[in-house]
Design an enzyme around this catalytic site. Structure first.
Site, PDB file in Angstrom:
ATOM      1  N   ALA A   1       5.026   4.133   1.805  1.00 22.23           N
ATOM      2  CA  ALA A   1       5.990   4.422   2.867  1.00 22.23           C
ATOM      3  C   ALA A   1       5.321   5.400   3.828  1.00 22.23           C
ATOM      4  O   ALA A   1       4.424   6.154   3.441  1.00 22.23           O
ATOM      5  CB  ALA A   1       7.246   5.022   2.263  1.00 22.23           C
TER       6      ALA A   1
ATOM      7  N   GLY B   1       5.065   2.696  -1.871  1.00 18.20           N
ATOM      8  CA  GLY B   1       5.848   1.564  -1.370  1.00 18.20           C
ATOM      9  C   GLY B   1       5.017   0.298  -1.210  1.00 18.20           C
ATOM     10  O   GLY B   1       5.560  -0.813  -1.245  1.00 18.20           O
TER      11      GLY B   1
ATOM     12  N   GLU C   1       3.512   8.985  -5.636  1.00 14.78           N
ATOM     13  CA  GLU C   1       4.585   9.765  -5.008  1.00 14.78           C
ATOM     14  C   GLU C   1       4.684  11.165  -5.593  1.00 14.78           C
ATOM     15  O   GLU C   1       5.112  12.104  -4.917  1.00 14.78           O
ATOM     16  CB  GLU C   1       5.934   9.053  -5.166  1.00 14.78           C
ATOM     17  CG  GLU C   1       6.084   7.798  -4.326  1.00 14.78           C
ATOM     18  CD  GLU C   1       5.608   6.518  -4.994  1.00 14.78           C
ATOM     19  OE1 GLU C   1       4.858   6.595  -5.998  1.00 14.78           O
ATOM     20  OE2 GLU C   1       5.973   5.437  -4.503  1.00 14.78           O
TER      21      GLU C   1
ATOM     22  N   GLU D   1       5.021  -1.234  -4.545  1.00 19.67           N
ATOM     23  CA  GLU D   1       6.394  -1.712  -4.775  1.00 19.67           C
ATOM     24  C   GLU D   1       6.668  -2.994  -3.980  1.00 19.67           C
ATOM     25  O   GLU D   1       7.315  -3.911  -4.477  1.00 19.67           O
ATOM     26  CB  GLU D   1       7.383  -0.606  -4.389  1.00 19.67           C
ATOM     27  CG  GLU D   1       7.258   0.593  -5.322  1.00 19.67           C
ATOM     28  CD  GLU D   1       7.995   1.813  -4.807  1.00 19.67           C
ATOM     29  OE1 GLU D   1       7.569   2.386  -3.782  1.00 19.67           O
ATOM     30  OE2 GLU D   1       8.998   2.193  -5.407  1.00 19.67           O
TER      31      GLU D   1
HETATM   32  N1  CAA Z   1       1.912   7.291   5.598  1.00 23.13           N
HETATM   33  C1  CAA Z   1       1.490   7.591   6.851  1.00 23.13           C
HETATM   34  N2  CAA Z   1       0.213   7.562   7.237  1.00 23.13           N
HETATM   35  C2  CAA Z   1      -0.708   7.189   6.315  1.00 23.13           C
HETATM   36  C3  CAA Z   1      -0.348   6.852   4.999  1.00 23.13           C
HETATM   37  C4  CAA Z   1       1.038   6.897   4.646  1.00 23.13           C
HETATM   38  N3  CAA Z   1       1.494   6.552   3.419  1.00 23.13           N
HETATM   39  N4  CAA Z   1      -1.466   6.540   4.296  1.00 23.13           N
HETATM   40  C5  CAA Z   1      -2.499   6.674   5.179  1.00 23.13           C
HETATM   41  N5  CAA Z   1      -2.037   7.068   6.387  1.00 23.13           N
HETATM   42  C6  CAA Z   1      -2.799   7.331   7.600  1.00 23.13           C
HETATM   43  C7  CAA Z   1      -3.534   8.656   7.504  1.00 23.13           C
HETATM   44  O1  CAA Z   1      -2.656   9.729   7.835  1.00 23.13           O
HETATM   45  C8  CAA Z   1      -4.647   8.458   8.515  1.00 23.13           C
HETATM   46  O2  CAA Z   1      -4.118   8.626   9.794  1.00 23.13           O
HETATM   47  P1  CAA Z   1      -4.881   9.625  10.860  1.00 23.13           P
HETATM   48  O3  CAA Z   1      -6.211   8.924  11.075  1.00 23.13           O
HETATM   49  O4  CAA Z   1      -3.986   9.566  12.056  1.00 23.13           O
HETATM   50  O5  CAA Z   1      -4.995  10.941  10.205  1.00 23.13           O
HETATM   51  C9  CAA Z   1      -4.983   6.977   8.370  1.00 23.13           C
HETATM   52  O6  CAA Z   1      -3.829   6.371   7.737  1.00 23.13           O
HETATM   53  C10 CAA Z   1      -6.177   6.708   7.468  1.00 23.13           C
HETATM   54  O7  CAA Z   1      -5.948   7.359   6.233  1.00 23.13           O
HETATM   55  P2  CAA Z   1      -7.004   8.360   5.551  1.00 23.13           P
HETATM   56  O8  CAA Z   1      -7.816   9.060   6.596  1.00 23.13           O
HETATM   57  O9  CAA Z   1      -6.255   9.226   4.591  1.00 23.13           O
HETATM   58  O10 CAA Z   1      -7.934   7.305   4.796  1.00 23.13           O
HETATM   59  P3  CAA Z   1      -8.779   7.511   3.476  1.00 23.13           P
HETATM   60  O11 CAA Z   1      -9.601   6.287   3.329  1.00 23.13           O
HETATM   61  O12 CAA Z   1      -9.463   8.835   3.489  1.00 23.13           O
HETATM   62  O13 CAA Z   1      -7.696   7.567   2.263  1.00 23.13           O
HETATM   63  C11 CAA Z   1      -5.746   6.829   1.045  1.00 23.13           C
HETATM   64  C12 CAA Z   1      -6.925   6.436   1.954  1.00 23.13           C
HETATM   65  C13 CAA Z   1      -6.250   7.257  -0.337  1.00 23.13           C
HETATM   66  C14 CAA Z   1      -4.870   5.583   0.884  1.00 23.13           C
HETATM   67  C15 CAA Z   1      -4.944   7.996   1.692  1.00 23.13           C
HETATM   68  O14 CAA Z   1      -4.651   7.652   3.032  1.00 23.13           O
HETATM   69  C16 CAA Z   1      -3.643   8.306   0.999  1.00 23.13           C
HETATM   70  O15 CAA Z   1      -3.633   8.945  -0.034  1.00 23.13           O
HETATM   71  N6  CAA Z   1      -2.497   7.861   1.584  1.00 23.13           N
HETATM   72  C17 CAA Z   1      -1.187   8.177   1.086  1.00 23.13           C
HETATM   73  C18 CAA Z   1      -0.857   7.359  -0.165  1.00 23.13           C
HETATM   74  C19 CAA Z   1       0.513   7.729  -0.682  1.00 23.13           C
HETATM   75  O16 CAA Z   1       0.768   8.843  -1.066  1.00 23.13           O
HETATM   76  N7  CAA Z   1       1.446   6.743  -0.714  1.00 23.13           N
HETATM   77  C20 CAA Z   1       2.787   6.949  -1.179  1.00 23.13           C
HETATM   78  C21 CAA Z   1       3.700   7.228  -0.024  1.00 23.13           C
HETATM   79  S1  CAA Z   1       5.320   7.686  -0.526  1.00 23.13           S
HETATM   80  C22 CAA Z   1       6.113   6.256  -0.906  1.00 23.13           C
HETATM   81  O17 CAA Z   1       5.574   5.189  -0.794  1.00 23.13           O
HETATM   82  C23 CAA Z   1       7.546   6.417  -1.378  1.00 23.13           C
HETATM   83  C24 CAA Z   1       8.191   5.159  -1.841  1.00 23.13           C
HETATM   84  O18 CAA Z   1       8.049   4.735  -2.948  1.00 23.13           O
HETATM   85  C25 CAA Z   1       9.123   4.474  -0.974  1.00 23.13           C
END
Ligand code: CAA
Length: 258
Positions: free
Chosen positions: A65, A109, A132, A112
């Protein structure tokens, strides 16, 4: 129909829906999930489509998400909009099969969403996770329930509590995905599976989807009764007569979806 966050192509009776927010690794914001629910509902209603493939990019199916969109929300916002429930409920109403073709990250998400699909084919670079916990929350669109049913309690607890990622080999070993292929072959493999399904009777395909999904919703006894009754019911269809006659006549069946 043109979408801002999706690319939709229909060819050979298969709709290929590609999540397209590369700048955010296909993070699921309300725009994307709203469009996805709309595109899936439209594909379900379109007689030119018999099966659907949902994919992302080679780097990410979806990284969860959208954290930017969620971060400032409070309980009243999340509860009031029933965060992502209308969209996921719409996806669950789709009666045609949806294959998730997952390369790269399928996190939170994103994992999911893949599990809401009917089965998952993944690339050898796929990484599944429910991280999460690192954000101070729990999975919100089915992760604790579906992942536990698919891979068992121990692995599900491990994934949700530590936030670690599962690679493609572990995902296949655990039963989360049905096939693993090299990343370049992912979409062709998923399309070929979809075309194979598209050759079957669309009526029988819907019945199979209902029966398998029923096994996650009810007791074994009730599920077996449901299966037996629809099995009996299919003997009222032309496609059952055609399928069995074609076998006996040593030819390919010509199903008419009735
Ligand atoms: N939401 C918003 N933006 C996201 C994102 C997310 N879930 N995941 C990645 N991005 C964005 C980053 O902010 C970044 O944007 P900027 O360039 O503007 O800073 C861009 O995508 C590229 O990401 P990274 O620079 O972080 O890329 P990376 O290769 O270094 O890392 C990754 C990749 C490991 C997937 C890392 O991006 C990450 O950990 N993302 C979050 C994963 C996460 O926590 N997901 C769960 C979300 S909560 C949820 O999903 C709740 C639910 O169940 C409904």
């Amino acid at each position: 129909m043109a979408y801002e966050t999706l690319i939709v192509e229909i060819e050979d009776e298969v709709a290929l829906i590609r999540l397209n927010r590369p700048e955010a690794l296909n993070a699921l914001n309300s725009k994307l999930l709203g469009e996805l629910a709309e595109a899936l509902t439209a594909a379900d209603a379109n007689d030119a489509v018999r099966c659907i493939v949902l994919t992302g990019s080679e780097k990410a199916f979806a990284a969860g998400a959208d954290i930017k969109e969620m971060s400032e929300k409070g309980f009243v916002d999340m509860f009031g909009e029933d965060f992502f429930t209308p969209e996921t409920e719409a996806m669950l109403r789709v009666r045609k099969p949806i294959i998730a073709a997952v390369a790269g990250y399928a996190l939170g998400g994103g994992c999911e969403l893949a599990m809401i699909c009917d089965f998952i084919i993944c690339a050898d670079n796929a990484k599944f996770g429910q991280p999460e916990i690192n954000l101070g929350v729990v999975a919100g669109i089915g992760g604790t329930q579906r992942l536990t049913r698919f891979v068992g309690k121990s692995k599900s607890m491990d994934m949700h509590l530590t936030g670690r990622f599962m690679d493609a080999a572990e995902a296949e070993r655990s039963g989360l995905v049905s096939r693993v292929v090299p990343v370049a072959k992912l979409v062709p493999e998923a399309l070929s599976a979809a075309r194979k399904i598209a050759e079957k009777s669309a009526l029988t395909v819907k019945v199979v989807k209902e029966c398998v999904n029923r096994s996650y919703e009810t007791t074994l006894r009730e599920g077996l009764l449901f299966e037996r009754r629809v099995f009996h019911a299919l003997f009222a269809t032309e496609d059952q007569k055609e399928g069995m006659t074609a076998f006996l006549e040593k030819r390919q069946p010509q199903f008419r979806d009735r």
